[in-house]
Design a protein around this motif. Structure first.
Motif, PDB file in Angstrom:
ATOM      1  N   TYR A 184       7.619  -6.747   7.558  1.00  0.00           N
ATOM      2  CA  TYR A 184       7.825  -6.985   6.123  1.00  0.00           C
ATOM      3  C   TYR A 184       8.659  -5.879   5.492  1.00  0.00           C
ATOM      4  O   TYR A 184       8.483  -4.695   5.819  1.00  0.00           O
ATOM      5  CB  TYR A 184       6.471  -7.055   5.406  1.00  0.00           C
ATOM      6  N   THR A 185       9.545  -6.283   4.591  1.00  0.00           N
ATOM      7  CA  THR A 185      10.310  -5.307   3.813  1.00  0.00           C
ATOM      8  C   THR A 185       9.505  -4.897   2.584  1.00  0.00           C
ATOM      9  O   THR A 185       8.742  -5.693   2.025  1.00  0.00           O
ATOM     10  CB  THR A 185      11.658  -5.880   3.354  1.00  0.00           C
ATOM     11  N   PRO A 213      10.769   2.298   4.566  1.00  0.00           N
ATOM     12  CA  PRO A 213      10.877   1.591   5.858  1.00  0.00           C
ATOM     13  C   PRO A 213       9.943   0.381   5.922  1.00  0.00           C
ATOM     14  O   PRO A 213       8.898   0.348   5.260  1.00  0.00           O
ATOM     15  CB  PRO A 213      10.448   2.660   6.869  1.00  0.00           C
ATOM     16  N   ASN A 214      10.346  -0.596   6.705  1.00  0.00           N
ATOM     17  CA  ASN A 214       9.537  -1.806   6.865  1.00  0.00           C
ATOM     18  C   ASN A 214       8.116  -1.475   7.323  1.00  0.00           C
ATOM     19  O   ASN A 214       7.888  -0.478   8.009  1.00  0.00           O
ATOM     20  CB  ASN A 214      10.172  -2.743   7.890  1.00  0.00           C
ATOM     21  N   VAL A 215       7.200  -2.330   6.932  1.00  0.00           N
ATOM     22  CA  VAL A 215       5.826  -2.205   7.404  1.00  0.00           C
ATOM     23  C   VAL A 215       5.537  -3.350   8.367  1.00  0.00           C
ATOM     24  O   VAL A 215       6.195  -4.393   8.334  1.00  0.00           O
ATOM     25  CB  VAL A 215       4.813  -2.215   6.233  1.00  0.00           C
ATOM     26  N   THR A 216       4.560  -3.126   9.223  1.00  0.00           N
ATOM     27  CA  THR A 216       4.179  -4.116  10.227  1.00  0.00           C
ATOM     28  C   THR A 216       2.805  -4.665   9.910  1.00  0.00           C
ATOM     29  O   THR A 216       1.877  -3.902   9.627  1.00  0.00           O
ATOM     30  CB  THR A 216       4.180  -3.489  11.624  1.00  0.00           C
ATOM     31  N   LEU A 217       2.667  -5.982   9.947  1.00  0.00           N
ATOM     32  CA  LEU A 217       1.382  -6.647   9.756  1.00  0.00           C
ATOM     33  C   LEU A 217       0.984  -7.274  11.090  1.00  0.00           C
ATOM     34  O   LEU A 217       1.678  -8.158  11.599  1.00  0.00           O
ATOM     35  CB  LEU A 217       1.456  -7.704   8.660  1.00  0.00           C
ATOM     36  N   LYS A 218      -0.105  -6.774  11.635  1.00  0.00           N
ATOM     37  CA  LYS A 218      -0.554  -7.184  12.971  1.00  0.00           C
ATOM     38  C   LYS A 218      -1.846  -7.977  12.860  1.00  0.00           C
ATOM     39  O   LYS A 218      -2.793  -7.555  12.197  1.00  0.00           O
ATOM     40  CB  LYS A 218      -0.777  -5.950  13.842  1.00  0.00           C
ATOM     41  N   GLN A 302       4.845  -4.894  -3.402  1.00  0.00           N
ATOM     42  CA  GLN A 302       5.281  -6.208  -2.939  1.00  0.00           C
ATOM     43  C   GLN A 302       5.989  -6.050  -1.601  1.00  0.00           C
ATOM     44  O   GLN A 302       6.979  -5.327  -1.487  1.00  0.00           O
ATOM     45  CB  GLN A 302       6.210  -6.877  -3.958  1.00  0.00           C
ATOM     46  N   ILE A 303       5.433  -6.711  -0.596  1.00  0.00           N
ATOM     47  CA  ILE A 303       6.049  -6.700   0.728  1.00  0.00           C
ATOM     48  C   ILE A 303       6.357  -8.141   1.115  1.00  0.00           C
ATOM     49  O   ILE A 303       5.546  -9.047   0.901  1.00  0.00           O
ATOM     50  CB  ILE A 303       5.139  -6.020   1.766  1.00  0.00           C
TER      51      ILE A 303
END
Length: 310
Positions: A184-185, A213-218, A302-303
């Motif tokens: 996600y941005t 930086p982008n975040v990661t949703l796992k 907001q992502i």
């Protein structure tokens, strides 16, 4: 007198040599008191369990494909290379799940045997190397979200070295990627730190999150994701105190509940939006933590979904 000195020297010589050998051994690879090569499961992702958990939990999410091969790495974490090939036997021990559930108030159950195969529970780490793999073939298209599935894996025996007391047995959580999984941005948002209830003035870490930086949703389960790579304003350093930051989406209302395993005070800010928009694949989040000491808060974050996670 000279004869007496020589006699004393002769008497002491074996003890001096023994002492020297022992000292050399203590700091050398063959020392009786030296830490042996430790055989353990290697981190292939960051553990999703708390630091007090007896067994570490690793969660692996899979794309919904017919088959996929996955390697669980086992390593030698020692100060020297082994003298020969190291033979390691791993066993499936789902009693580990029961113990993990009891300690962590979790609900993991064994993955059905029809959903995976293990080619061999025997691993060989060749001389001069330090990592071998337990190879598992999964059948993700058979997965479902009816339960929290996992495998309990344990190092049963090794031909050389010592089995780790901390990472000699693990819980491997297995989930299909959920609807929210991905990269996600960071579109917008503000992060703020307080001291004694007063907003820190001139704090370089406070400010806009836009463009970080982008975040990661796992995927953690059908409706929960773990958010990683959250950073302070400017994106220069990661935010501490919110390890294992998670968001659970209510699939009916799309309302989001925020929490953190590593930061138990973290929660939604009352009266502010915490919601997922399925039309735009965007999360809007407002949460804070350490409310009674030196509060930290993230406002109007907001992502937006950018791409699938590898």
């Amino acid at each position: 007198m000279k004869k007496i000195i020589n006699y004393i020297t002769v008497l002491l010589l074996p003890f001096l040599l023994t002492g020297c050998l022992k000292d050399d051994a203590i700091i050398g690879p063959d020392a009786a008191g030296n830490v042996e090569n430790i055989i353990e499961f290697k981190n292939f992702v960051a553990p999703s369990s708390g630091t007090s958990s007896r067994y570490p939990l690793y969660i692996q999410a899979f794309d919904m494909v017919p088959t996929t091969d996955f390697a669980v790495p086992v390593q030698i974490a020692g100060v020297y290379n082994p003298k020969a090939d190291v033979k390691i036997t791993v066993e499936l021990d789902n009693s580990i799940l029961t113990a993990y559930n009891s300690q962590n108030n979790a609900t993991y159950v064994p993955l059905q045997t029809s959903n995976y195969t293990v080619s061999s529970y025997e691993i060989t780490i060749p001389k001069g190397q330090k990592i071998g793999n337990l190879n598992i073939k999964f059948f993700p298209e058979k997965f479902d979200f009816k339960a929290n599935y996992a495998l309990g894996l344990k190092i049963k025996s090794v031909s050389e070295g010592t089995i780790s007391g901390n990472f000699g047995a693990i819980v491997l959580g297995i989930v299909p990627k959920n609807l929210y999984d991905g990269i996600y941005t960071v579109e917008k948002g503000v992060v703020q730190r307080y001291t004694g209830g007063v907003l820190n003035s001139g704090d370089a870490l406070n400010g806009s999150l836009a463009g970080n930086p982008n975040v990661t949703l796992k995927s953690i389960d059908a409706n929960t994701v773990e958010i990683t790579n959250m950073r302070w304003a400017g994106g220069t350093s990661g935010i501490a105190g919110i390890d294992n930051l998670r968001a659970t989406v209510n699939p009916t209302t799309n309302e989001v509940t925020m929490f953190s395993i590593g930061g138990p005070t973290l929660k939604n800010i009352a009266g502010k939006v915490n919601k997922y928009d399925p039309a735009t694949k965007t999360f809007t989040l407002n949460f804070d933590w350490a409310q009674t000491t030196n509060k930290r808060e993230i406002l109007d974050l907001q992502i937006k979904f950018d791409s699938a996670r590898p």
